[in-house]
Design a protein around this motif. Structure first.
Motif, PDB file in Angstrom:
ATOM      1  N   HIS A 118       0.774  -1.125  -0.128  1.00  0.00           N
ATOM      2  CA  HIS A 118       0.036   0.080   0.118  1.00  0.00           C
ATOM      3  C   HIS A 118       0.809   1.165   0.242  1.00  0.00           C
ATOM      4  O   HIS A 118       2.074   1.307   0.653  1.00  0.00           O
ATOM      5  CB  HIS A 118      -0.906   0.106   1.339  1.00  0.00           C
ATOM      6  CG  HIS A 118      -2.098   0.977   1.359  1.00  0.00           C
ATOM      7  ND1 HIS A 118      -1.732   2.309   1.712  1.00  0.00           N
ATOM      8  CD2 HIS A 118      -3.203   1.019   1.119  1.00  0.00           C
ATOM      9  CE1 HIS A 118      -2.822   3.094   1.614  1.00  0.00           C
ATOM     10  NE2 HIS A 118      -3.695   2.283   1.148  1.00  0.00           N
ATOM     11  N   PRO A 119       0.397   2.354  -0.695  1.00  0.00           N
ATOM     12  CA  PRO A 119       1.323   3.514  -0.753  1.00  0.00           C
ATOM     13  C   PRO A 119       1.898   3.989   0.653  1.00  0.00           C
ATOM     14  O   PRO A 119       2.765   4.879   1.041  1.00  0.00           O
ATOM     15  CB  PRO A 119       0.279   4.712  -1.567  1.00  0.00           C
ATOM     16  CG  PRO A 119      -0.331   3.586  -2.302  1.00  0.00           C
ATOM     17  CD  PRO A 119      -0.653   2.392  -1.543  1.00  0.00           C
ATOM     18  N   HIS A 120       0.833   3.824   1.704  1.00  0.00           N
ATOM     19  CA  HIS A 120       1.065   4.389   2.915  1.00  0.00           C
ATOM     20  C   HIS A 120       1.484   3.283   4.164  1.00  0.00           C
ATOM     21  O   HIS A 120       1.267   3.514   5.242  1.00  0.00           O
ATOM     22  CB  HIS A 120       0.082   5.149   3.544  1.00  0.00           C
ATOM     23  CG  HIS A 120      -0.429   6.528   2.657  1.00  0.00           C
ATOM     24  ND1 HIS A 120       0.634   7.356   2.679  1.00  0.00           N
ATOM     25  CD2 HIS A 120      -1.327   6.706   1.574  1.00  0.00           C
ATOM     26  CE1 HIS A 120       0.063   8.355   1.671  1.00  0.00           C
ATOM     27  NE2 HIS A 120      -1.141   7.818   1.005  1.00  0.00           N
ATOM     28  N   ILE A 121       2.336   2.337   3.547  1.00  0.00           N
ATOM     29  CA  ILE A 121       2.692   1.127   4.357  1.00  0.00           C
ATOM     30  C   ILE A 121       4.055   1.111   4.078  1.00  0.00           C
ATOM     31  O   ILE A 121       4.342   0.762   2.896  1.00  0.00           O
ATOM     32  CB  ILE A 121       1.839  -0.187   4.271  1.00  0.00           C
ATOM     33  CG1 ILE A 121       0.336   0.004   4.875  1.00  0.00           C
ATOM     34  CG2 ILE A 121       2.335  -1.276   5.027  1.00  0.00           C
ATOM     35  CD1 ILE A 121      -0.438  -1.272   4.523  1.00  0.00           C
ATOM     36  N   SER A 170      -4.293   3.115   5.059  1.00  0.00           N
ATOM     37  CA  SER A 170      -3.220   1.992   5.307  1.00  0.00           C
ATOM     38  C   SER A 170      -3.905   1.074   6.334  1.00  0.00           C
ATOM     39  O   SER A 170      -3.621  -0.277   6.168  1.00  0.00           O
ATOM     40  CB  SER A 170      -1.984   2.670   5.827  1.00  0.00           C
ATOM     41  OG  SER A 170      -2.243   3.384   7.057  1.00  0.00           O
ATOM     42  N   LEU A 171      -4.625   1.616   7.460  1.00  0.00           N
ATOM     43  CA  LEU A 171      -5.331   0.653   8.357  1.00  0.00           C
ATOM     44  C   LEU A 171      -6.609  -0.054   7.569  1.00  0.00           C
ATOM     45  O   LEU A 171      -6.696  -1.159   7.797  1.00  0.00           O
ATOM     46  CB  LEU A 171      -5.963   1.696   9.523  1.00  0.00           C
ATOM     47  CG  LEU A 171      -5.124   2.145  10.478  1.00  0.00           C
ATOM     48  CD1 LEU A 171      -5.773   3.039  11.591  1.00  0.00           C
ATOM     49  CD2 LEU A 171      -4.153   1.018  11.127  1.00  0.00           C
ATOM     50  N   GLU A 172      -7.278   0.765   6.723  1.00  0.00           N
ATOM     51  CA  GLU A 172      -8.185  -0.106   5.827  1.00  0.00           C
ATOM     52  C   GLU A 172      -7.588  -1.389   5.083  1.00  0.00           C
ATOM     53  O   GLU A 172      -7.988  -2.299   5.145  1.00  0.00           O
ATOM     54  CB  GLU A 172      -8.757   0.819   4.744  1.00  0.00           C
ATOM     55  CG  GLU A 172     -10.001   0.228   4.238  1.00  0.00           C
ATOM     56  CD  GLU A 172     -10.649   1.128   3.223  1.00  0.00           C
ATOM     57  OE1 GLU A 172     -11.716   0.784   2.435  1.00  0.00           O
ATOM     58  OE2 GLU A 172     -10.164   2.238   2.874  1.00  0.00           O
ATOM     59  N   GLY A 198       3.822  11.661   2.177  1.00  0.00           N
ATOM     60  CA  GLY A 198       4.258  10.369   1.908  1.00  0.00           C
ATOM     61  C   GLY A 198       4.155   9.396   3.281  1.00  0.00           C
ATOM     62  O   GLY A 198       5.199   8.539   3.238  1.00  0.00           O
ATOM     63  N   LEU A 199       3.392   9.716   4.167  1.00  0.00           N
ATOM     64  CA  LEU A 199       3.673   9.352   5.471  1.00  0.00           C
ATOM     65  C   LEU A 199       3.333   7.788   5.374  1.00  0.00           C
ATOM     66  O   LEU A 199       2.457   7.334   4.674  1.00  0.00           O
ATOM     67  CB  LEU A 199       2.603   9.994   6.368  1.00  0.00           C
ATOM     68  CG  LEU A 199       2.624   9.618   8.023  1.00  0.00           C
ATOM     69  CD1 LEU A 199       3.755  10.348   8.470  1.00  0.00           C
ATOM     70  CD2 LEU A 199       1.542   9.750   8.669  1.00  0.00           C
ATOM     71  N   LYS A 200       4.026   6.956   6.097  1.00  0.00           N
ATOM     72  CA  LYS A 200       3.783   5.407   6.083  1.00  0.00           C
ATOM     73  C   LYS A 200       3.763   4.880   7.423  1.00  0.00           C
ATOM     74  O   LYS A 200       4.388   5.206   8.243  1.00  0.00           O
ATOM     75  CB  LYS A 200       4.804   4.637   4.925  1.00  0.00           C
ATOM     76  CG  LYS A 200       4.840   5.294   3.816  1.00  0.00           C
ATOM     77  CD  LYS A 200       5.713   4.438   2.906  1.00  0.00           C
ATOM     78  CE  LYS A 200       5.679   4.855   1.606  1.00  0.00           C
ATOM     79  NZ  LYS A 200       6.745   3.880   0.779  1.00  0.00           N
TER      80      LYS A 200
END
Length: 301
Positions: A118-121, A170-172, A198-200
């Motif tokens: 995922h872009p945020h993981i 990202s939780l989803e 860009g937070l991950k």
């Protein structure tokens, strides 16, 4: 070599001359192969001469800096020797090399991190086995933590919303894959190059399957007490709503570092962090929907 053994410097000079000729002749591919072999030989020789373990693992990654030295694990900033790319490498501390529970947890973390995209993981890229048998997790390098950013300067309302969209989306994805992160906090929210967009989410060390308890992993308690849900603190089975509780506390923290009005966001934070899981939104998608309405309201205003 013992002190009474003589060194044939003429022979060394002769061999070095042949090596130099070889390096300057032939194809680029041959030259690169020779350079790599010389470099490897020097690396091995340096380790023997110094008597210390070289800062190179798997003959590929140079350990540049120790960035986290925890009770059981360490994280290094490392550079790939050939590609020049930066990575984070997580490994058990040497004095925990024989800890079977920690080894199991780290391999679970690797499996979960490699399954999530995922872009945020921040996922795991590969797993190596060190010379002493310890696992080493290779992850992307994200040099900044949200916890540090909060100490630098206030956030704008738009930045708060952007951070929460990244977190909830990202939780989803994490929950859809059947896991609960269980360790959401500013310490585990990373970004690179000062770009909060860009937070991950990082660190899946205590993530568990939905409906499971940490006691099943031989952990009496896992998580950060300041962000852990009541059911997590009590050691009960967890689902995605436990992460939503942490997201609510995170949102409250962000608003305390925000230089704008945020009454509606504060109301969302309170709803997410209700002590009774049934009083929280049903899932991360529902929370995202609520946040999206607030974001639209902010833009229209």
């Amino acid at each position: 070599m013992t002190p009474d053994q003589s060194v044939d410097f003429e022979e060394i000079t002769h061999r070095f001359s042949h090596l130099w000729q070889a390096l300057n002749c032939g194809s680029d591919e041959t030259r690169q192969i020779l350079i790599d072999r010389v470099r490897d030989a020097l690396d091995r020789g340096e380790a023997r001469l110094s008597g210390a373990a070289p800062g190179i693992i798997a003959n590929s990654f140079v350990l540049e800096a120790l960035v986290h030295d925890g009770a059981a694990t360490q994280i290094y900033r490392a550079r790939h020797r050939d590609l020049g790319t930066l990575h984070a490498i997580k490994m058990p501390r040497p004095d925990h090399a024989d800890d079977p529970v920690l080894r199991k947890l780290m391999l679970r973390e690797a499996e979960i991190g490699m399954a999530l995209r995922h872009p945020h993981i921040s996922g795991t890229q590969a797993v190596l086995r060190l010379a002493d048998g310890r696992p080493a997790l290779i992850m992307e390098w994200l040099g900044s933590r949200l916890a540090d950013r909060l100490r630098e300067k206030p956030l704008s309302p738009d930045e708060v919303i952007s951070i929460m969209i990244s977190v909830l989306s990202s939780l989803e994805a994490i929950h859809a894959a059947g896991f609960v992160h269980c360790d959401l906090s500013p310490l585990n929210l990373l970004f690179a190059d000062g770009d909060l967009c860009g937070l991950k989410i990082a660190d899946f060390g205590i993530a568990i399957e939905t409906g499971s308890r940490h006691g099943q992993l031989d952990l009496a308690f896992a998580g950060q007490p300041d962000f852990a849900s009541p059911e997590q603190m009590a050691g009960r089975p967890l689902n995605g709503r436990s992460d939503l509780y942490a997201a609510g506390l995170l949102l409250s923290l962000l608003l305390r570092h925000c230089d704008g009005e945020g009454e509606e966001l504060q109301a969302l934070a309170i709803r997410l962090s209700q002590r009774n899981p049934e009083d929280r939104p049903e899932n991360a998608k529902a929370a995202l929907h609520l946040l999206g309405g607030l974001a639209k309201h902010t833009v229209d205003a």
